[in-house]
Design a protein around this motif. Structure first.
Motif, PDB file in Angstrom:
ATOM      1  N   UNK A   7       0.622  -1.170  -0.185  1.00 42.04           N
ATOM      2  CA  UNK A   7      -0.024   0.234  -0.330  1.00 42.04           C
ATOM      3  C   UNK A   7       0.748   1.128   0.016  1.00 42.04           C
ATOM      4  N   UNK A   8       1.684   1.183   0.590  1.00 42.79           N
ATOM      5  CA  UNK A   8       2.711   2.476   0.618  1.00 42.79           C
ATOM      6  C   UNK A   8       3.155   2.770  -0.811  1.00 42.79           C
ATOM      7  N   UNK A   9       3.674   1.636  -1.228  1.00 48.21           N
ATOM      8  CA  UNK A   9       4.054   1.594  -3.107  1.00 48.21           C
ATOM      9  C   UNK A   9       3.492   2.374  -3.339  1.00 48.21           C
ATOM     10  N   UNK A  10       2.523   1.231  -3.569  1.00 47.33           N
ATOM     11  CA  UNK A  10       1.190   2.283  -3.964  1.00 47.33           C
ATOM     12  C   UNK A  10       1.089   3.277  -4.317  1.00 47.33           C
ATOM     13  N   UNK A  14       2.377   6.154  -7.371  1.00 44.02           N
ATOM     14  CA  UNK A  14       1.156   7.047  -7.817  1.00 44.02           C
ATOM     15  C   UNK A  14       0.750   5.641  -8.616  1.00 44.02           C
ATOM     16  N   UNK A  15       0.849   4.265  -8.137  1.00 40.49           N
ATOM     17  CA  UNK A  15       0.032   3.359  -8.935  1.00 40.49           C
ATOM     18  C   UNK A  15      -0.792   2.260  -8.148  1.00 40.49           C
ATOM     19  N   UNK A  16      -1.717   1.848  -9.187  1.00 35.14           N
ATOM     20  CA  UNK A  16      -2.722   1.006  -8.047  1.00 35.14           C
ATOM     21  C   UNK A  16      -1.891  -0.406  -7.860  1.00 35.14           C
ATOM     22  N   UNK A  17      -2.293  -1.189  -6.621  1.00 33.13           N
ATOM     23  CA  UNK A  17      -1.855  -2.340  -5.579  1.00 33.13           C
ATOM     24  C   UNK A  17      -2.080  -3.120  -7.253  1.00 33.13           C
ATOM     25  N   UNK A  18      -2.855  -2.984  -8.025  1.00 31.91           N
ATOM     26  CA  UNK A  18      -2.884  -4.669  -9.085  1.00 31.91           C
ATOM     27  C   UNK A  18      -2.085  -4.309 -10.257  1.00 31.91           C
ATOM     28  N   UNK A  19      -1.169  -3.425 -10.532  1.00 37.22           N
ATOM     29  CA  UNK A  19      -0.194  -2.596 -11.029  1.00 37.22           C
ATOM     30  C   UNK A  19       0.936  -3.674 -10.238  1.00 37.22           C
ATOM     31  N   UNK A  20       1.402  -2.974  -9.058  1.00 31.67           N
ATOM     32  CA  UNK A  20       2.443  -4.194  -8.675  1.00 31.67           C
ATOM     33  C   UNK A  20       1.991  -4.905  -8.394  1.00 31.67           C
ATOM     34  N   UNK A  21       1.525  -6.071  -8.456  1.00 36.21           N
ATOM     35  CA  UNK A  21       0.806  -6.996  -8.494  1.00 36.21           C
ATOM     36  C   UNK A  21       1.806  -7.833 -10.303  1.00 36.21           C
ATOM     37  N   UNK A  22       0.852  -7.044 -10.639  1.00 41.90           N
ATOM     38  CA  UNK A  22       1.503  -6.922 -12.628  1.00 41.90           C
ATOM     39  C   UNK A  22       2.072  -7.319 -12.924  1.00 41.90           C
TER      40      UNK A  22
END
Length: 157
Positions: A7-10, A14-22
């Motif tokens: 959540x902090x990285x997102x 300024x990215x959704x967590x879903x993008x980080x998982x992708x």
């Protein structure tokens, strides 16, 4: 510095967590571990995400960007690829500049009808030339048209 949760990285990137998982699924980023069910990342992931964002803005695909990192995660950017992308952008800038100038002319053209204006006619002819698509900002210029099947078969989007 302690690890950052997803959540902090997102938030910081300024990215959704879903993008980080992708990005994780694509091998672009790797979590340092988990705290409970939440992914934890080394703070250096923020710099890596900035490099990914810069690559995307320049028009590189995620696969091309993935190839710009060594197995240890350090940037390994191919200077020839950067030079080629810069040349591609130069061409795109010229195309867009010509389109902008044509549109400005058409907006101020004294011809009674746009269809009577030779400059506007050239713009139309260029937009409908075989194999030529008008410049668009929603996809790179070399991308093939997207296809969607509908009641009448496949059609361009």
């Amino acid at each position: 510095m302690p690890h950052l949760d997803i959540a902090e990285v997102a938030r910081r990137a300024a990215l959704p967590a879903s993008t980080l998982r992708f990005y994780e699924d694509k091998g672009l980023i790797t979590p340092a571990g988990r705290r409970g069910l939440r992914r934890q990342y080394d703070p250096s992931v923020l710099e890596r995400l900035a490099l990914i964002a810069l690559g995307r803005t320049a028009g590189f695909s995620l696969d091309e960007i993935a190839g710009m990192f060594a197995p240890d995660g350090r940037p390994r950017i191919d200077r020839d690829a950067l030079t080629a992308k810069a040349a591609e952008l130069d061409g795109r800038i010229r195309e867009l500049g010509a389109l902008r100038d044509s549109l400005r002319h058409a907006a101020a053209c004294p011809a009674p009808s746009h269809l009577e204006c030779p400059t506007f006619r050239r713009l139309l002819d260029g937009a409908t030339a075989p194999g030529r698509r008008p410049p668009s900002t929603d996809r790179p210029p070399a991308s093939p048209p997207l296809r969607r099947a509908g009641p009448r078969g496949a059609r361009d989007l």
